[in-house]
Motif scaffolding. Structure first.
Motif, PDB file in Angstrom:
ATOM      1  N   PRO A 115     -10.397  12.494 -12.748  1.00 55.33           N
ATOM      2  CA  PRO A 115     -10.939  13.337 -12.115  1.00 55.33           C
ATOM      3  C   PRO A 115     -11.676  12.501 -10.721  1.00 55.33           C
ATOM      4  CG  PRO A 115     -11.319  14.124 -14.215  1.00 55.33           C
ATOM      5  CD  PRO A 115     -10.679  12.631 -14.334  1.00 55.33           C
ATOM      6  N   ASP A 116     -12.225  11.621 -11.217  1.00 54.53           N
ATOM      7  CA  ASP A 116     -13.080  10.719 -10.024  1.00 54.53           C
ATOM      8  C   ASP A 116     -12.179  10.220  -9.056  1.00 54.53           C
ATOM      9  OD1 ASP A 116     -15.765   9.166  -9.114  1.00 54.53           O
ATOM     10  OD2 ASP A 116     -14.428   7.496  -9.745  1.00 54.53           O
ATOM     11  N   GLN A 117     -10.915   9.547  -9.544  1.00 55.78           N
ATOM     12  CA  GLN A 117     -10.152   8.806  -8.610  1.00 55.78           C
ATOM     13  C   GLN A 117      -9.335   9.891  -7.752  1.00 55.78           C
ATOM     14  OE1 GLN A 117      -7.749   7.203 -11.836  1.00 55.78           O
ATOM     15  NE2 GLN A 117      -8.198   5.301 -11.372  1.00 55.78           N
ATOM     16  N   ILE A 118      -9.060  11.164  -8.256  1.00 54.90           N
ATOM     17  CA  ILE A 118      -8.712  12.190  -7.285  1.00 54.90           C
ATOM     18  C   ILE A 118      -9.679  12.642  -6.368  1.00 54.90           C
ATOM     19  CG2 ILE A 118      -8.056  14.526  -7.077  1.00 54.90           C
ATOM     20  CD1 ILE A 118      -6.630  14.123 -10.080  1.00 54.90           C
ATOM     21  N   GLU A 119     -10.899  12.792  -6.895  1.00 48.69           N
ATOM     22  CA  GLU A 119     -11.775  13.295  -5.986  1.00 48.69           C
ATOM     23  C   GLU A 119     -12.151  12.243  -4.883  1.00 48.69           C
ATOM     24  OE1 GLU A 119     -16.885  13.847  -6.154  1.00 48.69           O
ATOM     25  OE2 GLU A 119     -15.641  14.368  -7.735  1.00 48.69           O
ATOM     26  N   ARG A 120     -12.210  10.907  -4.999  1.00 46.81           N
ATOM     27  CA  ARG A 120     -12.255   9.734  -3.973  1.00 46.81           C
ATOM     28  C   ARG A 120     -11.160   9.818  -3.186  1.00 46.81           C
ATOM     29  NH1 ARG A 120     -13.421   4.720  -7.338  1.00 46.81           N
ATOM     30  NH2 ARG A 120     -13.890   3.739  -5.403  1.00 46.81           N
ATOM     31  N   LEU A 121      -9.847   9.923  -3.654  1.00 43.17           N
ATOM     32  CA  LEU A 121      -8.796  10.278  -2.848  1.00 43.17           C
ATOM     33  C   LEU A 121      -8.780  11.248  -1.841  1.00 43.17           C
ATOM     34  CD1 LEU A 121      -5.904   8.995  -5.193  1.00 43.17           C
ATOM     35  CD2 LEU A 121      -6.792   7.937  -3.150  1.00 43.17           C
ATOM     36  N   ASP A 122      -9.244  12.569  -2.376  1.00 42.60           N
ATOM     37  CA  ASP A 122      -9.357  13.786  -1.384  1.00 42.60           C
ATOM     38  C   ASP A 122     -10.588  13.595  -0.675  1.00 42.60           C
ATOM     39  OD1 ASP A 122      -7.479  15.194  -2.986  1.00 42.60           O
ATOM     40  OD2 ASP A 122      -8.854  16.204  -4.348  1.00 42.60           O
ATOM     41  N   ASP A 123     -11.485  12.850  -1.038  1.00 45.74           N
ATOM     42  CA  ASP A 123     -12.664  12.634   0.222  1.00 45.74           C
ATOM     43  C   ASP A 123     -12.008  11.797   1.306  1.00 45.74           C
ATOM     44  OD1 ASP A 123     -14.645  13.627  -1.621  1.00 45.74           O
ATOM     45  OD2 ASP A 123     -15.353  11.816  -2.308  1.00 45.74           O
ATOM     46  N   LEU A 124     -10.905  11.186   0.991  1.00 41.93           N
ATOM     47  CA  LEU A 124     -10.179  10.419   2.310  1.00 41.93           C
ATOM     48  C   LEU A 124      -9.364  11.251   2.897  1.00 41.93           C
ATOM     49  CD1 LEU A 124      -9.504   6.803   0.959  1.00 41.93           C
ATOM     50  CD2 LEU A 124     -11.296   7.682   2.749  1.00 41.93           C
ATOM     51  N   LYS A 125      -9.218  12.597   2.583  1.00 37.70           N
ATOM     52  CA  LYS A 125      -8.243  13.663   3.122  1.00 37.70           C
ATOM     53  C   LYS A 125      -6.927  13.014   2.679  1.00 37.70           C
ATOM     54  CE  LYS A 125     -11.322  15.180   6.289  1.00 37.70           C
ATOM     55  NZ  LYS A 125     -12.530  15.021   5.597  1.00 37.70           N
ATOM     56  N   LEU A 130       0.743  -1.112  -0.049  1.00 34.58           N
ATOM     57  CA  LEU A 130       0.153   0.085   0.025  1.00 34.58           C
ATOM     58  C   LEU A 130       0.832   1.356   0.062  1.00 34.58           C
ATOM     59  CD1 LEU A 130      -2.902   1.181   0.154  1.00 34.58           C
ATOM     60  CD2 LEU A 130      -2.614   1.174   2.633  1.00 34.58           C
ATOM     61  N   GLY A 131       1.902   1.185   0.815  1.00 42.18           N
ATOM     62  CA  GLY A 131       3.088   2.406   0.844  1.00 42.18           C
ATOM     63  C   GLY A 131       3.415   2.909  -0.628  1.00 42.18           C
ATOM     64  N   SER A 132       3.751   1.674  -1.248  1.00 39.36           N
ATOM     65  CA  SER A 132       4.373   2.018  -2.973  1.00 39.36           C
ATOM     66  C   SER A 132       3.007   2.496  -3.669  1.00 39.36           C
ATOM     67  CB  SER A 132       4.824   0.705  -3.303  1.00 39.36           C
ATOM     68  OG  SER A 132       5.973   0.343  -2.777  1.00 39.36           O
ATOM     69  N   TRP A 133       1.998   2.116  -3.455  1.00 47.22           N
ATOM     70  CA  TRP A 133       0.896   2.511  -4.354  1.00 47.22           C
ATOM     71  C   TRP A 133       0.466   3.745  -4.026  1.00 47.22           C
ATOM     72  CZ3 TRP A 133      -4.271   4.079  -3.408  1.00 47.22           C
ATOM     73  CH2 TRP A 133      -5.138   4.189  -4.538  1.00 47.22           C
ATOM     74  N   VAL A 134       0.526   4.240  -2.748  1.00 45.17           N
ATOM     75  CA  VAL A 134       0.112   5.683  -2.282  1.00 45.17           C
ATOM     76  C   VAL A 134       0.810   6.451  -2.765  1.00 45.17           C
ATOM     77  CG1 VAL A 134      -0.015   7.204  -0.143  1.00 45.17           C
ATOM     78  CG2 VAL A 134      -1.390   5.208  -0.160  1.00 45.17           C
ATOM     79  N   SER A 135       2.470   6.060  -2.728  1.00 50.76           N
ATOM     80  CA  SER A 135       3.591   7.001  -3.356  1.00 50.76           C
ATOM     81  C   SER A 135       3.374   7.302  -4.737  1.00 50.76           C
ATOM     82  CB  SER A 135       4.956   6.468  -3.009  1.00 50.76           C
ATOM     83  OG  SER A 135       6.135   6.908  -3.766  1.00 50.76           O
ATOM     84  N   ARG A 136       2.887   6.052  -5.394  1.00 43.89           N
ATOM     85  CA  ARG A 136       2.651   6.199  -7.024  1.00 43.89           C
ATOM     86  C   ARG A 136       1.472   7.159  -7.345  1.00 43.89           C
ATOM     87  NH1 ARG A 136       0.055   3.740 -11.583  1.00 43.89           N
ATOM     88  NH2 ARG A 136       1.763   3.582 -13.184  1.00 43.89           N
ATOM     89  N   GLN A 137       0.455   7.020  -6.552  1.00 42.70           N
ATOM     90  CA  GLN A 137      -0.584   8.054  -6.783  1.00 42.70           C
ATOM     91  C   GLN A 137      -0.212   9.575  -6.918  1.00 42.70           C
ATOM     92  OE1 GLN A 137      -3.400   6.088  -8.008  1.00 42.70           O
ATOM     93  NE2 GLN A 137      -1.674   4.737  -7.572  1.00 42.70           N
ATOM     94  N   ARG A 138       0.713   9.648  -5.736  1.00 40.93           N
ATOM     95  CA  ARG A 138       1.318  11.315  -5.602  1.00 40.93           C
ATOM     96  C   ARG A 138       2.148  11.622  -7.001  1.00 40.93           C
ATOM     97  NH1 ARG A 138       2.596   9.533  -0.063  1.00 40.93           N
ATOM     98  NH2 ARG A 138       0.878  10.448   1.219  1.00 40.93           N
ATOM     99  N   ARG A 139       2.809  10.724  -7.594  1.00 39.81           N
ATOM    100  CA  ARG A 139       3.696  10.786  -8.563  1.00 39.81           C
ATOM    101  C   ARG A 139       2.873  10.971 -10.001  1.00 39.81           C
ATOM    102  NH1 ARG A 139       6.471   6.519  -6.884  1.00 39.81           N
ATOM    103  NH2 ARG A 139       6.024   5.253  -8.806  1.00 39.81           N
ATOM    104  N   ILE A 140       1.659  10.222  -9.922  1.00 39.47           N
ATOM    105  CA  ILE A 140       1.062  10.389 -11.200  1.00 39.47           C
ATOM    106  C   ILE A 140      -0.331  11.009 -11.213  1.00 39.47           C
ATOM    107  CG2 ILE A 140       2.042   8.156 -11.758  1.00 39.47           C
ATOM    108  CD1 ILE A 140      -0.844   6.877 -11.114  1.00 39.47           C
ATOM    109  N   LYS A 141      -0.381  11.704 -10.009  1.00 40.35           N
ATOM    110  CA  LYS A 141      -1.673  12.721  -9.946  1.00 40.35           C
ATOM    111  C   LYS A 141      -2.201  13.203 -11.372  1.00 40.35           C
ATOM    112  CE  LYS A 141      -3.913  16.147  -7.413  1.00 40.35           C
ATOM    113  NZ  LYS A 141      -3.753  17.189  -6.411  1.00 40.35           N
ATOM    114  N   PRO A 142      -1.365  13.821 -12.140  1.00 44.03           N
ATOM    115  CA  PRO A 142      -1.841  14.420 -13.298  1.00 44.03           C
ATOM    116  C   PRO A 142      -2.380  13.372 -14.253  1.00 44.03           C
ATOM    117  CG  PRO A 142       0.260  15.285 -12.715  1.00 44.03           C
ATOM    118  CD  PRO A 142       0.013  14.065 -11.765  1.00 44.03           C
ATOM    119  N   LYS A 143      -2.021  12.198 -14.245  1.00 44.43           N
ATOM    120  CA  LYS A 143      -2.668  11.251 -15.104  1.00 44.43           C
ATOM    121  C   LYS A 143      -3.928  10.370 -14.356  1.00 44.43           C
ATOM    122  CE  LYS A 143       1.713  10.206 -17.152  1.00 44.43           C
ATOM    123  NZ  LYS A 143       2.974   9.149 -17.083  1.00 44.43           N
ATOM    124  N   LEU A 144      -4.180  10.508 -13.270  1.00 42.10           N
ATOM    125  CA  LEU A 144      -5.368   9.915 -12.590  1.00 42.10           C
ATOM    126  C   LEU A 144      -6.700  10.597 -12.987  1.00 42.10           C
ATOM    127  CD1 LEU A 144      -4.290   9.797  -8.745  1.00 42.10           C
ATOM    128  CD2 LEU A 144      -4.341   7.916 -10.691  1.00 42.10           C
TER     129      LEU A 144
END
Length: 163
Positions: free
Chosen positions: A141-151, A125-139
């Motif tokens: 909008p719904d994925q970003i919103e769902r992550l944001d909903d989890l703060k 999970l730590g690696s996945w979270v790190s990757r989401q930060r790196r690839i944020k521009p490629k995510l």
């Protein structure tokens, strides 16, 4: 193509030996039948890359269906949908990872997952979270919103032990 013009006696003989009138349709049916066998045995329809069953290239057939999703007949699409066909492995993987993050959030009250953190089921999970930060521009909008909903913390990752 000449089925309608073949004399009845000859037509009967061809049908007696299960003559294939539409090779493409028969090939598609063979692929679906093979996928159903795989799903029954494995409990899912996620066929690994390069996978074959008795010489049948099931992984290739599955990839062809994914590629043809937008142009295939509605009947074929519905038949695949009815068996929970996986159209996008990446989406399934992201959803599974997100479920793990939600569980982490429920346990710890935050999404600052340590880089080396693995879930009880062995997911990094730590690696996945790190990757989401790196690839944020490629995510999406719904994925970003769902992550944001989890703060979700889009800043640097904590490297401390899990807590």
């Amino acid at each position: 193509k000449k089925r309608e013009t073949i004399p009845p006696g000859r037509l009967k003989r061809l049908e007696a030996v299960d003559f294939i009138w539409n090779v493409k349709e028969a090939d598609w049916e063979k692929g679906l039948e093979t996928l159903l066998q795989f799903k029954q045995r494995e409990g899912h329809s996620r066929v690994p890359d390069g996978y074959t069953i008795d010489g049948y290239p099931l992984a290739t057939w599955v990839q062809t269906q994914r590629t043809a999703k937008d142009i295939m007949t509605k009947e074929r699409f519905n038949r695949l949908e009815a068996i929970a066909f996986i159209w996008s492995v990446n989406e399934v993987d992201w959803e599974n990872a997100f479920k793990n993050l939600k569980s982490f959030f429920s346990s710890y009250g935050h999404c600052k997952v340590p880089r080396r953190f693995k879930t009880d089921n062995g997911f990094s999970l730590g690696s996945w979270v790190s990757r989401q930060r790196r690839i944020k521009p490629k995510l999406l909008p719904d994925q970003i919103e769902r992550l944001d909903d989890l703060k979700f913390d889009w800043g640097e990752q904590d490297n401390s032990p899990k807590n």
